[in-house]
Structures are given as C-alpha cells and as structure tokens.
Design an enzyme around this catalytic site. Structure first.
Site, mmCIF file in Angstrom:
data_model
loop_
_atom_site.group_PDB
_atom_site.id
_atom_site.type_symbol
_atom_site.label_atom_id
_atom_site.label_comp_id
_atom_site.label_asym_id
_atom_site.label_seq_id
_atom_site.Cartn_x
_atom_site.Cartn_y
_atom_site.Cartn_z
ATOM 1 N N CYS A 79 35.310 46.492 22.097
ATOM 2 C CA CYS A 79 37.308 46.844 21.627
ATOM 3 C C CYS A 79 38.550 47.859 22.286
ATOM 4 C CB CYS A 79 37.138 46.789 20.239
ATOM 5 S SG CYS A 79 38.985 46.611 19.919
ATOM 6 N N HIS A 168 33.880 42.753 17.629
ATOM 7 C CA HIS A 168 32.758 43.842 17.315
ATOM 8 C C HIS A 168 31.557 42.882 16.835
ATOM 9 C CE1 HIS A 168 35.700 47.952 17.058
ATOM 10 N NE2 HIS A 168 36.359 46.852 16.662
ATOM 11 N N GLU A 170 29.211 44.263 16.858
ATOM 12 C CA GLU A 170 28.027 45.529 16.105
ATOM 13 C C GLU A 170 28.554 45.154 14.527
ATOM 14 O OE1 GLU A 170 31.092 45.699 17.943
ATOM 15 O OE2 GLU A 170 31.365 47.528 16.240
HETATM 16 N N1 GLN Z 1 43.446 49.704 18.342
HETATM 17 C C1 GLN Z 1 42.442 50.070 19.324
HETATM 18 C C2 GLN Z 1 43.471 51.350 19.918
HETATM 19 O O1 GLN Z 1 44.168 50.400 21.302
HETATM 20 C C3 GLN Z 1 41.680 49.239 19.692
HETATM 21 C C4 GLN Z 1 41.188 48.922 18.301
HETATM 22 C C5 GLN Z 1 39.166 48.795 17.966
HETATM 23 O O2 GLN Z 1 39.142 49.405 18.922
HETATM 24 N N2 GLN Z 1 39.066 48.120 16.760
HETATM 25 O O3 GLN Z 1 42.005 51.852 21.144
#
Ligand code: GLN
Length: 191
Positions: A79, A168, A170
């Site tokens: 992410c 994710h 995890e």
């Molecule tokens: N929206 C976050 C970002 O732009 C990422 C979201 C996440 O890691 N769950 O950094």
C-alpha cells in the site's frame, strides 16, 4: 534469514506478527543505527506515504535505504510502501525511493470505495484474500511484471527483488504473499 521492517509509521506490527508466525527473525527500523544490523529483506508497510516519506528523510533513513534497495536488497512494499517504491505517481508531485518501474495512483479508489475486501488470483500463488484501505493501484508498468489485477486494475507487481501490493496481506490470515516474498529473499541470499 532476518527481515527488517520499517517502523516509523503505519501498520508495521501486523507484518512483524506474520513474520513471527512464520518463525522468521525480524527487527524494527526506527533510526539510522538500526541499519547497522544486516538484513536479508526489507518490508515497507502501509500507512501514510507522505508522513513516512518525511520521517524517512528527517531520520536520515532515506538515502541508506534507497542505496540498499538499489543494491538489490529484496523489498516488499504494501500500500503506502508501494507508493514509496514507485518511480512515478500520476496524481502526486512527490517521489520517494523511485526504484520500481511503475506508475502508481494514490487513493485510486476514491472515498466511496476507499476500503474493501475481495479475493483474486496472484501469479505464482493462487487465489488469496485482499484487503484494500484507501489503496493505490498501478496504472502502468514500464518494466515490472504484473502479478495480480482486480477489476482490471493492477494491484500486485514484481520487478527483480522488489515486490509491491496495493492491498494488505498482513491483515488477512493467509500468509502466502509473505512466504512468496521470503522465497525471493532466500534466492537472493543463495545467489
Ligand atoms: N492512502 C495512503 C497513502 O496515500 C495509503 C493507504 C495505506 O497504506 N493503507 O499513502
């Protein structure tokens, strides 16, 4: 095998729990001196990429970690971690490590669909659960291999020793994406 987990912000504890469950030694990277211990792989967790990017620079972790990744240290970004690795962001001026040849869109699902759960195929693994939280996705690859798509959007990629997922792993019970990453680390150690 020892894995370093970037622990300046975000969902790093969940990654440590998965590594513990798999019996893999791991340590937290919070400050420069944490980089004195050797590691076979690095995890960049989810969180807020802007905050992590700033902390990485303030804590003087940015340049040494970038050098390690460029030098071939296996890295797994989830992410926000994927955003940190991308060499191009389509809706943000910032660039971070910029070692992964993909164009990533931050918060790509908008506010309504910001968080959702699904199941989809991941190349080399099979069908897995995927949890998305204000997730990015990959709009374009320029060299990286696509490992998974959801609704025609690219959500997992690999380029050499770099693995990145928009979701994710995890946060789900399925440990197979971490196992996949550990196999990348293993091969790199043997190599
Ligand atoms: N929206 C976050 C970002 O732009 C990422 C979201 C996440 O890691 N769950 O950094």
């Amino acid at each position: 095998m020892v894995i370093g987990v970037l622990a300046v912000q975000g969902a790093f504890i969940e990654h440590e729990k998965v590594l513990d469950a798999l019996g893999v030694s791991n340590f937290e990277i919070r400050q420069k001196k944490d980089l004195e211990q050797p590691m076979d792989g690095l995890i960049l967790p989810g969180g807020e990429s802007t905050v992590m990017g700033k902390l990485l620079k303030d804590l003087e972790l940015f340049e040494p970690l970038k050098a390690l990744i460029k030098g071939g240290l296996p890295v797994f970004g989830t992410c926000a971690g994927m955003i940190l690795l991308a060499d191009e962001l389509s809706n943000d001026e910032s660039r971070y490590f910029a070692t992964l040849p993909v164009t990533v869109r931050r918060n790509a699902y908008g506010r309504q669909l910001g968080s959702f759960h699904t199941r989809a195929q991941m190349s080399g693994i099979g069908e897995i659960p995927m949890t998305f939280i204000r997730a990015p996705y990959v709009e374009q690859v320029h060299g990286a291999e696509v490992l998974a798509t959801v609704d025609d959007n690219i959500v997992a990629v690999r380029y050499k020793n770099q693995l990145a997922t928009a979701f994710h792993p995890e946060l789900d019970d399925d440990l197979s994406v971490h196992k996949y990453f550990l196999s990348v680390c293993e091969k790199s150690v043997n190599y």
